[in-house]
Design an enzyme around this catalytic site. Structure first.
Site, PDB file in Angstrom:
ATOM      1  N   ASP A  34       0.693  -1.559   0.304  1.00 32.91           N
ATOM      2  CA  ASP A  34       0.201  -0.351   0.089  1.00 32.91           C
ATOM      3  C   ASP A  34       0.415   1.189   0.173  1.00 32.91           C
ATOM      4  O   ASP A  34       1.874   1.296   0.416  1.00 32.91           O
ATOM      5  CB  ASP A  34      -1.198   0.293   1.356  1.00 32.91           C
ATOM      6  CG  ASP A  34      -1.841   1.124   1.546  1.00 32.91           C
ATOM      7  OD1 ASP A  34      -2.499   1.777   0.350  1.00 32.91           O
ATOM      8  OD2 ASP A  34      -1.924   1.854   1.858  1.00 32.91           O
ATOM      9  N   ASP A  36      -0.618   5.196   0.301  1.00 32.99           N
ATOM     10  CA  ASP A  36      -0.675   5.769   1.467  1.00 32.99           C
ATOM     11  C   ASP A  36      -0.680   5.504   3.275  1.00 32.99           C
ATOM     12  O   ASP A  36      -1.266   3.818   3.664  1.00 32.99           O
ATOM     13  CB  ASP A  36      -1.942   5.978   1.424  1.00 32.99           C
ATOM     14  CG  ASP A  36      -2.404   7.304   0.487  1.00 32.99           C
ATOM     15  OD1 ASP A  36      -1.366   8.429   0.662  1.00 32.99           O
ATOM     16  OD2 ASP A  36      -3.131   7.175  -0.426  1.00 32.99           O
TER      17      ASP A  36
END
Length: 357
Positions: A34, A36
């Site tokens: 991922d 963010d």
């Protein structure tokens, strides 16, 4: 319920994090990361991310970046990563915009008009699938799609979505994350924007979503990366970790984004990661085993944790420096096992404070 070594078995959930004798970067061929809250927050690199990813890549691990953020194109994301010191190409990036564009393209005729409520990343993804983005509900769209458009997305865009959805036009969303981490804290995500349209249309409609943790995102990731032994790396229980659970692959939760220790300890079975680390340095090390002790507690490294009297507790079991993350892993064993046994809510505040977290 039967559980062996903490791994999930039919009829029960994971009762403790796994151990790994070798660094995770060697145990898995691809990290599905991922962005963010894991690699960057608010555009700035998360501490230790750049050097950790560089070391994992140099050791032979492939790095792929999987994000629910549909705002930017893969090219823009790759350029940003490279500027931060993490060399990447567009092909290394998989976005929820790509996943939802594939989903829509499979359900509407080629060349169809789609009302776009979002940013450039979603517009590019639609065009790649032969769809035509439009801006008005009066442009005869056959579908409406919402994706994170950044803080400058005009309010009138939500009105256009509401007009079309209210008329019965099929509704799609790149993802439904309510929040997104930034440099100044946690802000509203695309899920919050979806709720605006839902409320405006009287709660009568539900969008088809594509992002993590749903199958379209996992399918898009597999198609684009070709990973054989993937490790999902994320900061959110309800997207990254649940997505790994749904895809049947292992996961590493890092505590640099949305999820804190209290939320981790309270995780339901589908939100329990295989491994836990403070940050991306966890890719470069093994993970100590969490062992059930004969007195009902759980030991990891120099820490022992237990559940009783409505609370969790943790204490050192060896002299010298004790890694707080081992304490977190031991607490996971105590909390998750208690939950599987039907225990009620457990107070974790004092145990977490004992670890200095």
């Amino acid at each position: 319920m039967t559980v062996q070594g903490g791994r999930e078995r039919r009829g029960g959930g994971r009762t403790r994090p796994e151990g790994s004798a070798e660094p995770l970067s060697g145990a898995y061929d691809t990290a599905l990361l991922d962005l963010d809250g894991v690699v960057y927050a608010g555009g700035l690199a998360v501490p230790y991310a750049v050097e950790s990813l560089g070391a994992a890549r140099d050791g032979g691990m492939r790095l792929a970046y999987v994000t629910n953020n549909a705002l930017r194109t893969p090219e823009a994301v790759a350029e940003h990563l490279t500027e931060l010191g993490v060399p990447a190409e567009a092909g290394d990036v998989v976005t929820s915009a790509q996943a939802v564009a594939r989903l829509i393209a499979g359900e509407v005729p080629p060349g169809s008009r789609v009302l776009l409520i979002g940013g450039e990343g979603l517009a590019v993804a639609l065009r790649e699938r032969g769809l035509v983005p439009v801006e008005s509900a009066d442009d005869d769209p056959v579908a409406v799609v919402q994706g994170y458009g950044g803080p400058e997305l005009p309010w009138k865009r939500f009105a256009e979505a509401a007009y079309a959805v209210g008329r019965g036009v099929p509704w799609y969303a790149s993802n439904t994350d309510l929040t997104i981490p930034g440099a100044r804290g946690i802000g509203p995500g695309n899920g919050a924007a979806v709720e605006v349209v839902r409320i405006a249309t009287g709660g009568r409609f539900e969008p088809k979503a594509a992002g993590k943790p749903l199958p379209p995102m996992h399918r898009e990731t597999v198609l684009r990366t070709g990973a054989e032994r993937p490790l999902v790396v994320g900061d959110r229980l309800d997207t990254d970790i649940e997505g790994a659970f749904n895809g049947g692959v292992d996961s590493l939760l890092v505590l640099t984004g949305v999820t804190d220790v209290a939320q981790l300890l309270a995780a339901v079975p589908e939100h329990r990661p295989t491994y836990v680390a403070a940050d991306l340095r966890g890719l470069l090390t093994g993970q100590p085993e969490v062992v059930a002790s004969g007195d009902g507690g759980f030991v990891c490294g120099a820490w022992r944790a237990s559940a009783g009297g409505g609370a969790l507790s943790v204490e050192p079991v060896a002299a010298g420096e004790a890694d707080p993350m081992d304490g977190v892993r031991a607490l996971c064993g105590a909390a998750w096992s208690a939950a599987e046994a039907g225990a009620g809510t457990l107070d974790a505040e004092k145990a977490i404070a004992r670890l200095g977290l």
